[in-house]
Design a protein around this motif. Structure first.
Motif, PDB file in Angstrom:
ATOM      1  N   ALA A  34       0.780  -1.243  -0.146  1.00 28.61           N
ATOM      2  CA  ALA A  34       0.043  -0.086  -0.078  1.00 28.61           C
ATOM      3  C   ALA A  34       0.839   1.191  -0.144  1.00 28.61           C
ATOM      4  CB  ALA A  34      -0.924   0.024   1.126  1.00 28.61           C
ATOM      5  N   ALA A  35       1.920   1.142   0.760  1.00 27.83           N
ATOM      6  CA  ALA A  35       2.980   2.178   0.939  1.00 27.83           C
ATOM      7  C   ALA A  35       3.428   2.647  -0.504  1.00 27.83           C
ATOM      8  CB  ALA A  35       3.858   2.130   1.917  1.00 27.83           C
ATOM      9  N   GLY A  36       3.977   1.442  -1.252  1.00 22.16           N
ATOM     10  CA  GLY A  36       4.448   1.649  -2.659  1.00 22.16           C
ATOM     11  C   GLY A  36       3.482   2.050  -3.627  1.00 22.16           C
ATOM     12  N   TYR A  37       2.307   1.601  -3.415  1.00 19.55           N
ATOM     13  CA  TYR A  37       1.301   2.084  -4.548  1.00 19.55           C
ATOM     14  C   TYR A  37       1.152   3.454  -4.357  1.00 19.55           C
ATOM     15  CZ  TYR A  37      -0.044  -2.671  -5.210  1.00 19.55           C
ATOM     16  OH  TYR A  37       0.126  -4.286  -5.542  1.00 19.55           O
ATOM     17  N   LEU A  38       0.882   4.120  -3.142  1.00 19.43           N
ATOM     18  CA  LEU A  38       0.827   5.234  -2.800  1.00 19.43           C
ATOM     19  C   LEU A  38       1.789   6.440  -3.400  1.00 19.43           C
ATOM     20  CD1 LEU A  38      -0.834   5.612   0.728  1.00 19.43           C
ATOM     21  CD2 LEU A  38      -1.985   5.720  -1.465  1.00 19.43           C
ATOM     22  N   LEU A  39       3.069   5.909  -3.373  1.00 22.81           N
ATOM     23  CA  LEU A  39       4.200   6.639  -3.666  1.00 22.81           C
ATOM     24  C   LEU A  39       4.381   6.634  -5.005  1.00 22.81           C
ATOM     25  CD1 LEU A  39       6.819   5.143  -1.017  1.00 22.81           C
ATOM     26  CD2 LEU A  39       6.292   7.565  -1.237  1.00 22.81           C
ATOM     27  N   VAL A  40       3.988   5.732  -5.847  1.00 29.57           N
ATOM     28  CA  VAL A  40       3.986   5.393  -7.273  1.00 29.57           C
ATOM     29  C   VAL A  40       2.891   6.624  -7.777  1.00 29.57           C
ATOM     30  CG1 VAL A  40       3.506   4.039  -9.393  1.00 29.57           C
ATOM     31  CG2 VAL A  40       4.796   3.338  -7.501  1.00 29.57           C
ATOM     32  N   GLY A  41       1.877   6.652  -7.148  1.00 31.81           N
ATOM     33  CA  GLY A  41       0.854   7.531  -7.456  1.00 31.81           C
ATOM     34  C   GLY A  41       1.212   9.013  -7.262  1.00 31.81           C
ATOM     35  N   GLY A  42       1.999   9.091  -6.200  1.00 31.32           N
ATOM     36  CA  GLY A  42       2.605  10.586  -5.932  1.00 31.32           C
ATOM     37  C   GLY A  42       3.671  10.998  -7.114  1.00 31.32           C
ATOM     38  N   THR A  43       4.117  10.027  -7.710  1.00 33.57           N
ATOM     39  CA  THR A  43       4.941  10.615  -8.789  1.00 33.57           C
ATOM     40  C   THR A  43       4.617  11.559  -9.936  1.00 33.57           C
ATOM     41  OG1 THR A  43       4.744   8.400 -10.122  1.00 33.57           O
ATOM     42  CG2 THR A  43       6.504   8.373  -8.586  1.00 33.57           C
ATOM     43  N   ALA A  44       3.226  11.361  -9.963  1.00 31.02           N
ATOM     44  CA  ALA A  44       2.483  12.200 -11.221  1.00 31.02           C
ATOM     45  C   ALA A  44       2.528  13.654 -10.595  1.00 31.02           C
ATOM     46  CB  ALA A  44       0.994  11.648 -11.118  1.00 31.02           C
ATOM     47  N   PHE A  45       2.693  14.174  -9.486  1.00 25.92           N
ATOM     48  CA  PHE A  45       2.719  15.347  -9.145  1.00 25.92           C
ATOM     49  C   PHE A  45       3.964  15.867  -8.444  1.00 25.92           C
ATOM     50  CE2 PHE A  45      -1.234  13.104  -7.948  1.00 25.92           C
ATOM     51  CZ  PHE A  45      -1.987  13.701  -8.747  1.00 25.92           C
ATOM     52  N   THR A  46       5.260  14.930  -8.958  1.00 24.06           N
ATOM     53  CA  THR A  46       6.470  15.543  -8.122  1.00 24.06           C
ATOM     54  C   THR A  46       7.428  15.699  -9.395  1.00 24.06           C
ATOM     55  OG1 THR A  46       7.154  13.076  -8.070  1.00 24.06           O
ATOM     56  CG2 THR A  46       6.397  14.403  -6.036  1.00 24.06           C
ATOM     57  N   PRO A  47       8.367  16.780  -9.170  1.00 27.53           N
ATOM     58  CA  PRO A  47       9.436  17.254 -10.265  1.00 27.53           C
ATOM     59  C   PRO A  47      10.353  16.243 -10.084  1.00 27.53           C
ATOM     60  CG  PRO A  47       9.545  18.756  -8.518  1.00 27.53           C
ATOM     61  CD  PRO A  47       8.355  17.802  -8.091  1.00 27.53           C
ATOM     62  N   LEU A  48      11.392  16.402 -11.138  1.00 27.94           N
ATOM     63  CA  LEU A  48      12.515  15.353 -11.294  1.00 27.94           C
ATOM     64  C   LEU A  48      13.203  15.149 -10.111  1.00 27.94           C
ATOM     65  CD1 LEU A  48      14.109  13.657 -12.943  1.00 27.94           C
ATOM     66  CD2 LEU A  48      15.377  15.431 -13.425  1.00 27.94           C
TER      67      LEU A  48
ATOM     68  N   VAL B 118      11.170   9.675  -4.519  1.00 31.58           N
ATOM     69  CA  VAL B 118       9.695   9.028  -4.346  1.00 31.58           C
ATOM     70  C   VAL B 118       9.678   7.572  -5.146  1.00 31.58           C
ATOM     71  CG1 VAL B 118       7.506   9.206  -5.075  1.00 31.58           C
ATOM     72  CG2 VAL B 118       8.531  11.181  -4.157  1.00 31.58           C
ATOM     73  N   VAL B 119      10.404   7.609  -6.103  1.00 26.30           N
ATOM     74  CA  VAL B 119      10.481   6.178  -6.882  1.00 26.30           C
ATOM     75  C   VAL B 119      11.205   5.243  -6.117  1.00 26.30           C
ATOM     76  CG1 VAL B 119      11.073   5.086  -8.908  1.00 26.30           C
ATOM     77  CG2 VAL B 119      10.073   7.219  -9.149  1.00 26.30           C
TER      78      VAL B 119
ATOM     79  N   ALA C 101      13.392   1.694 -13.034  1.00 28.31           N
ATOM     80  CA  ALA C 101      13.100   3.242 -13.145  1.00 28.31           C
ATOM     81  C   ALA C 101      13.780   4.185 -12.251  1.00 28.31           C
ATOM     82  CB  ALA C 101      11.490   3.340 -12.832  1.00 28.31           C
ATOM     83  N   THR C 102      14.184   3.642 -11.063  1.00 33.98           N
ATOM     84  CA  THR C 102      15.298   4.175 -10.209  1.00 33.98           C
ATOM     85  C   THR C 102      16.307   4.654 -10.619  1.00 33.98           C
ATOM     86  OG1 THR C 102      13.945   3.268  -8.278  1.00 33.98           O
ATOM     87  CG2 THR C 102      16.137   4.051  -7.746  1.00 33.98           C
ATOM     88  N   THR C 103      16.754   3.464 -11.501  1.00 33.50           N
ATOM     89  CA  THR C 103      18.288   3.881 -12.262  1.00 33.50           C
ATOM     90  C   THR C 103      18.079   4.854 -13.180  1.00 33.50           C
ATOM     91  OG1 THR C 103      18.717   1.362 -11.756  1.00 33.50           O
ATOM     92  CG2 THR C 103      20.097   2.605 -13.392  1.00 33.50           C
TER      93      THR C 103
END
Length: 259
Positions: free
Chosen positions: A93-107, A113-114, A154-156
């Protein structure tokens, strides 16, 4: 501190999965346009040799389907009071929320976040290691393995783009070295979790990187080296697997008795 267990865990996983899908699909102007997915945002702003071909992003379809399957599976009343699913579900659940948050975060923040999402999903995958057969394998461990493997790459990639934004060289040589490094990291995670879906995601991603650089011989060499490393280590792991060793010995003994 509220313990996320039982019914609360079930609701948390479902809610996090829905939010992840809403953020990544609902706020995307063209969620099914793979060509656009590889040419906008940070991909266009900071092009690097490690960036995969647009077709590679099709992996999000089985990843999202797997997340939905896991959310429904763990929500079944039978699994409400399952301590193992509690451990898996909290991290997922924590991972899913963080992936969703990438839509709103700059590089810059997106890198963190990733990376944090990868840590959460890798932790969920390791907690799911005992689920080796049946629905537990295919609706829990395999989807988590595919997701964690993709986030490893993706992290790399995000690290490469951050380096590019800071004017640090990230050409084909750096991409080739990172491809081999990512394959080794994936091999470690796959062996620790006993889940080969990690390798499927990484091999797919590395194939996309190679396809995006058809004229870079060093990247093709890294692609071949990565495949060789993965297949060799898999063979070694299989040959040293106690269960398989016992099966082979039993087979030899059975054949000897028939003779």
């Amino acid at each position: 501190m509220i313990a996320v267990t039982g019914r609360l865990r079930q609701l948390a996983v479902i809610g996090a999965a829905v939010l992840m899908l809403a953020c990544n699909l609902g706020f995307d102007p063209a969620p099914t346009d793979l060509e656009a997915a590889g040419q906008r945002g940070m991909y266009a702003a900071y092009p690097v040799a490690f960036a995969p071909h647009p077709f590679t992003f099709a992996i999000w379809l089985p990843i999202f389907v797997g997340a939905i399957a896991f959310a429904f599976y763990q929500a079944w009343p039978t699994w409400r009071d399952d301590p193992q699913l509690d451990r898996i579900g909290r991290r997922a659940a924590a991972g899913y929320l963080l992936v969703g948050g990438t839509a709103f975060t700059p590089l810059g923040p997106s890198n963190l976040v990733v990376a944090a999402a990868f840590v959460c999903l890798a932790g969920a995958l390791l907690a799911a290691r005992p689920l080796s057969v049946g629905a537990g394998r295919w609706l829990v461990r395999a989807p988590l393995g595919l997701f964690a493997g993709w986030l490893l790459v993706a992290t790399t990639l995000n690290a490469c783009q951050l380096a590019q934004s800071l004017e640090v060289p990230t050409g084909p040589l750096a991409a080739a070295a990172l491809m081999i490094g990512a394959s080794l990291a994936a091999m470690v995670l796959a062996r620790r979790s006993n889940e080969q879906a990690v390798l499927v995601a990484v091999i797919w991603a590395l194939a996309g990187i190679t396809a995006a650089n058809p004229d870079a011989g060093i990247i093709w060499a890294a692609w071949g080296t990565s495949l060789l490393v993965i297949t060799t280590l898999l063979r070694v792991e299989r040959d040293h697997n106690p269960g398989r060793q016992a099966e082979r010995e039993y087979g030899i003994w059975a054949k000897a008795r028939k003779m």
